[in-house]
Every structure is written in C-alpha cells, then in structure tokens.
Scaffold this active site. Structure first.
Site, short mmCIF file in Angstrom:
data_model
loop_
_atom_site.label_atom_id
_atom_site.label_comp_id
_atom_site.label_asym_id
_atom_site.label_seq_id
_atom_site.Cartn_x
_atom_site.Cartn_y
_atom_site.Cartn_z
N ASP A 309 0.82 -1.21 0.00
CA ASP A 309 0.00 0.00 0.00
C ASP A 309 0.85 1.26 0.00
O ASP A 309 1.92 1.32 0.61
CB ASP A 309 -0.90 -0.01 1.24
CG ASP A 309 -1.81 1.19 1.31
OD1 ASP A 309 -2.65 1.33 0.40
OD2 ASP A 309 -1.70 1.99 2.26
N GLU A 362 0.99 -0.49 -5.11
CA GLU A 362 0.05 0.59 -5.34
C GLU A 362 0.88 1.87 -5.41
O GLU A 362 1.21 2.46 -4.39
CB GLU A 362 -0.99 0.68 -4.23
CG GLU A 362 -2.09 1.68 -4.55
CD GLU A 362 -2.46 2.60 -3.39
OE1 GLU A 362 -3.35 3.44 -3.59
OE2 GLU A 362 -1.85 2.50 -2.32
#
Length: 636
Positions: A309, A362
């Site tokens: 993330d 990401e």
C-alpha cells in the site's frame, strides 16, 4: 523478580542480521515464543531503563517478570516466563529514560485482543495445512503470463451474520470460496487483516504487523480461510502497509520513550494527510522488522501475493507536503533513498525465498521501473497498479455518450504506456468511497444506459492489456456507495439488471481464463494490435489481443447508445469469426442486438488487411470475436 534468561533464542548471527537489516525471520526470535513450560519473550527497546512482561499470568505486576538487556548492545531485552499459555494476554511495561512508564503491545505478537482492547495474546498455531496441491502448482497459477482476475474485498462488510455481527474467518470461508469460483475470479485480495485499532481505517492503520485481526477469529481461523480458498483453486493476495503506522499509545509510536520506529523530525516522521507516523527506513532494525512481517505472512499464512500500500508515499520525501515541510536527501533531491533501498531488499527477499509469489505496488506516480527487476535498476515488484488507466477510463465513462467523441484520447491513451510496467487495472475500493459514489452511479443516462455503460466498461477492462482487479459489489452493480458498516446490497440481485451484470462478469472471467490471447501477453506489446483507434466520431475502438502462438481475439467497443449496422473492420484472417461474447445480449440485460453468432469475412480490404468483416455494433456494447481457426486450438 527477574525472568530467567537461560535459553536465549537469539544467536550472534541473528543479532548481526538484525543490525544489518536483513533478518527476515525475526518472528521466530522476538516477541512471545511459547513452549510447554511457558514463553520466551524478547523485545527491542534500546533506550528503555527497564522492561517487564505484565499479563494475566502474573496479575499484571510489573515486578513479576522483569526482562534483562542483552550484553551485546543490540537493545534487545529478553527472558523466559514460566506458566504462560496460549491465549494469555500480555503487554510490555517499559520504563522510559525520563521515568515515564509505557504499556505497549508486543510489536511481534501473533495474536491480540479484540479491539478496542489493546493487549497482545500468546499464541502457537495448531493448524494443519491441506493445500499441498495448490502450493505445488502456485508458481504456474501466479506467473506473469497467467490470468489474474482479482476480487478485492473487505472481510467485515462482504457478508454479515443474520444479526448483523461481523463474520468469522472460519464461517465465511466456504461461502467466499464458492462465490469467487462460481463467478470465475482467480484470486481474492483481502484488505489489510493485520491488527488495527480503528475498524474505520479498513486495516490501513496497522499496530500488529504479525497479528491477524482478532475481530474475525484466531490466526488459525484465518489459516483455515486461506486453506479453503487454496483448495478451491483461488489465490490469496494480502494488503500490506509498510508505509506508515498510527500513533496510538499502545503501538509502535515512541515505543521505548524515543522515536524508535519513526523519525524524530516530524518533517520526516509524521504524515500530514493521514496523521500517522512514517517508518524510519534508514534504521536497519526497522527494515528487519518490516521484512520479517512480509515474510511472516508468506510463510506462516501461505499468502500468494502482497499488495504493498501507498508506495508513492514511501518513495517521495515531499509526499503530501508543501515547500519547506520536508528534508531533502543527501543529494538535494526528493527521493527517499532509504525507502528505495528497503523496497528493493524486500522484493529481493520475497522472490528469492518464494518464487511463486507476486508483489504488487500501489504506486500512483510515474516513478520508473517499479515492476522491473533489480538487475536492470528497477524496484523489483512483480506488478503495479495502473492508476492512470483507472482515472482516464472513469473520466471517459462519466461523460454523456453524445460528447465522448471529444474525449476519445482519454480511452486510447493508456495503450501508449501499457507495456512500460506490468500493470494491474484496478477498479478498487478507493473509487467507491468518500462521496465518489458507486461504479454504476458513475455511468450517465437512465438505468438501462447505466447498466449498459458499466457492462461496456467491464468489457473494455477485461480486453485491455493488464491484469484485472474489481472491488466487491461492483460485479453486480451495487448502487449504494461502499461502507464498512453493514454488508453489500445482496438483495439487488433479485433484479434482472443486477443479476445480468454479474453474469456478464462471470462470462468475461471465463473467456479471459480460457483464451491465452487475453492474458498471456498482458505485459508484452506483441499481445496487442490496433485495428482502428481513430474512430472518434462514432466513439468506437477495435483491436486484437494475441497469444504467443498467434491466436487472436477481436474486440470492438461501441461507447454510444446507437446501434451501428454495416460497420466494416479489416481483420488479419479470412473465414468465419464467432461472436464469443456480446455485452448487449439479453442474458446480461441488453437489447439483444448482435451478429447472430458470428460473421464471415469478405475479400474487401480495410484497415491494412486484405479481408474484412461487416458487423452490427450493438448500443453501448463490447463484442469479442474469435476466428474459427483458433476455436479448435487448445492453447489459443
């Protein structure tokens, strides 16, 4: 009373690797390690004056199990505490240099109390894995040329118990496995399951980097869920958050009274947008902590991929900051060189030790070579989310079809960079929260046009080079924006338009998996060829997807609600082209316009080819056609 220290679990080599930042198995050394007689505890707190284990086994007395510092300068305190059993709750009582006493959860705890309680629990797994067949074949199922259709979900809001209670890992396992298999997804991506104090953070504010959240059950219950998915042939990707951590008093923040895991300077150690702490990637022990966390999930939980993330926030020192609010690197630049080094070390370790696993970044900027190997200067990720494709596609589909011809470049631009990285095409949870509405709500027009538009978006997405990711509820067109409170709107599946949309997604997944041309060369420009990218006047796109052996799938997208009869397209092969999928079929809720199962070529040159097809393009629809010669080829 001191805890005994007769059998340390840490060797000199462990200490060396810990200090160097390359120890990836600290979860076997630090934290609470149970045996039949009790537990060995070890915690890194180099600036503490004293450390004790307090818990249910010693009436929470801070003088009953005092740990001793190692004499090697590592900053690790350790000791053996008799009588500790699985499930016992504990914390570390840490006396800081200024005399303050902090009660901290164990950074290496493998189980915790159910929030809002903040204690750690002693744990030793008894799960017996039954996924040998999956693990033996995982490298093939997870290969970059394999189909990836990822179903992203938040476990607490997919389905609830009848009384509205949160689901359990074990109870939801058969339901989830059956669902993703029925609708053709190859993988699930679980939003973060590491322990987190605030449910509304969806798991992205982690305090327990080795503990599966107790909201849904025990660590063994989560293992059962993953085991069940594997036995059903479904891969499991886990969201993992090494970019920041919350400032909760029981967590990592100022762990021993000093800025241990984070930077002391708030320009480096505090995230202004998320109000959380940023890891100090320049500290080797912190890197070893994070590296061990990643490998822990892969090894102990058989996770098949890590979606990392907020990578952009790690890479840039000025992320979310104004001029003067950040500290340049030693060369005067804004790149976080320590974070870059950590990410490279992470990927090196993952692919060395678990070659059948994928890491997925990401990363929302144009940082070069995110998904390129280390030996060519890349960050070493297996794949990267294509945020540009997502933004451009949703922007295009928001426009009234009447005006899409003026925005044609939005829908064609992504192909120009589609092979610069190994891209995943994400329609994730981020696009259906914070007032953005649902996917179906982004489509213009009346209800029929909205569903036709969303079917067209999905058809374009599944045909476009790149792996696929769809957030739960999108597959059946949930109208309400996603919320973590409550479950999905399953009741809407009683309506034919919603059921038809899900049927379309299922058939897209089936064709995508069956046809190598649609997935084998997702990351190779040889797998894509335009037929016509320039028909902006009609808002029509047409292109070929190709496999290594030359098998093809023709894709035509009509992004207006106008049926277009007698539409001519040049194609590379003569003969019959079967209409394999048509998003306007009545089965999916469409009008039923189409080509009666297929079209024969005629010897009329078009688009640089010697033969062509004359087609009917249904309104707001995507067609997939396959040449008859490829239908008989098993590897097409």
């Amino acid at each position: 009373m001191d805890a005994t220290t007769t059998h340390s679990r840490l060797s000199e080599h462990d200490i060396y690797l810990f200090r160097e930042g390359s120890h990836g198995r600290l979860y076997d050394k630090l934290g609470c390690q149970l045996d039949e007689a009790g537990a060995h505890f070890a915690v890194w707190a180099p600036n503490a004056r004293a450390v004790a284990v307090i818990g249910s086994f010693n009436a929470w007395r801070d003088d009953a199990a005092v740990l001793r510092p190692r004499d090697d300068g590592s900053g690790i305190w350790e000791g053996f505490v008799a009588g500790v059993a699985a499930g016992d709750v504990y914390k570390y009582s840490i006396v800081c240099q200024d005399g303050r006493v902090a009660e901290k959860a164990d950074p290496f705890a493998q189980y915790a109390e159910v929030p809002p309680a903040t204690g750690s629990r002693a744990w030793r797994s008894a799960h017996r894995w039954a996924d040998d067949a999956w693990m033996a074949g995982r490298a093939r199922a997870n290969a970059l040329d394999a189909p990836f259709s990822i179903y992203e979900l938040h476990l607490g809001s997919w389905r609830r118990a009848q009384d509205g209670a949160l689901p359990g890992y074990r109870e939801i396992a058969p339901q989830l496995a059956a669902y993703v298999v029925e609708w053709g997804f190859t993988h699930v991506e679980l939003m973060p399951l590491s322990e987190h104090p605030f449910y509304g953070s969806w798991g992205y504010q982690t305090t327990g980097y080795f503990a599966a959240t107790a909201r849904y059950g025990t660590p063994d219950d989560l293992m059962f869920l993953i085991d069940t998915l594997h036995q059903a042939g479904v891969g499991v990707i886990l969201d993992w958050v090494p970019s920041h951590f919350p400032s909760d008093a029981h967590g990592l923040a100022e762990f021993d009274g000093t800025y241990l895991y984070e930077h002391a300077d708030p320009r480096q150690g505090f995230h202004p947008e998320w109000h959380s702490c940023i890891f100090n990637y320049g500290r080797h022990e912190v890197c070893a902590f994070l590296l061990s966390s990643a490998l822990f999930w892969l090894e102990r939980f058989h996770i098949d991929g890590l979606r990392v993330d907020a990578v952009a926030s790690m890479l840039y020192l000025d992320y979310g900051r104004q001029h003067g609010e950040w500290v340049p690197n030693r060369y005067g630049g804004r790149e976080n060189l320590d974070a870059v080094a950590f990410l490279r070390r992470l990927n090196e370790a993952v692919y060395r030790d678990h070659p059948g696993v994928q890491t997925i970044a990401e990363e929302s900027t144009a940082w070069p070579m995110v998904s390129r190997p280390l030996y060519v200067g890349g960050l070493g990720f297996g794949m990267k989310w294509n945020m540009g494709w997502m933004h451009d596609s949703l922007d295009y589909f928001r426009h009234d079809p009447l005006f899409r011809k003026f925005h044609h470049g939005r829908i064609t631009f992504s192909i120009w960079y589609a092979f610069h990285e190994n891209f995943v095409l994400p329609l994730s949870h981020d696009e259906v929260v914070y007032g953005k509405g649902s996917l179906i709500g982004k489509m213009p027009g009346d209800s029929w046009q909205q569903f036709a538009g969303l079917r067209a978006l999905f058809g374009y997405m599944w045909a476009h080079p790149g792996k696929k990711l769809l957030f739960m509820g999108g597959e059946f067109g949930q109208r309400r924006e996603w919320t973590h409170e409550g479950e999905l709107e399953w009741w809407v599946l009683d309506r034919p338009e919603h059921a038809g949309l899900r049927h379309w997604v299922g058939d897209l997944n089936r064709l995508y998996r069956e046809r190598a041309a649609l997935h084998e060369l997702d990351f190779d420009e040889a797998g894509f060829q335009w037929i016509d990218s320039d028909d902006s006047e009609n808002s029509v796109l047409s292109f070929l997807r190709k496999s290594r052996n030359g098998a093809t799938v023709l894709v035509i997208c009509n992004f207006t609600p106008v049926t277009r009869p007698n539409y001519t397209l040049g194609v590379p092969r003569a003969g019959f082209w079967r209409e394999a999928l048509n998003s306007d079929a009545t089965l999916y809720g469409g009008s039923g316009a189409g080509n009666l199962g297929g079209v024969e070529t005629v010897p009329v040159p078009a688009h640089g080819h010697y033969q062509s097809l004359t087609l009917t393009l249904p309104p707001l629809a995507v067609l997939f056609l396959i040449p008859e010669v490829d239908d008989a080829r098993p590897d097409s």
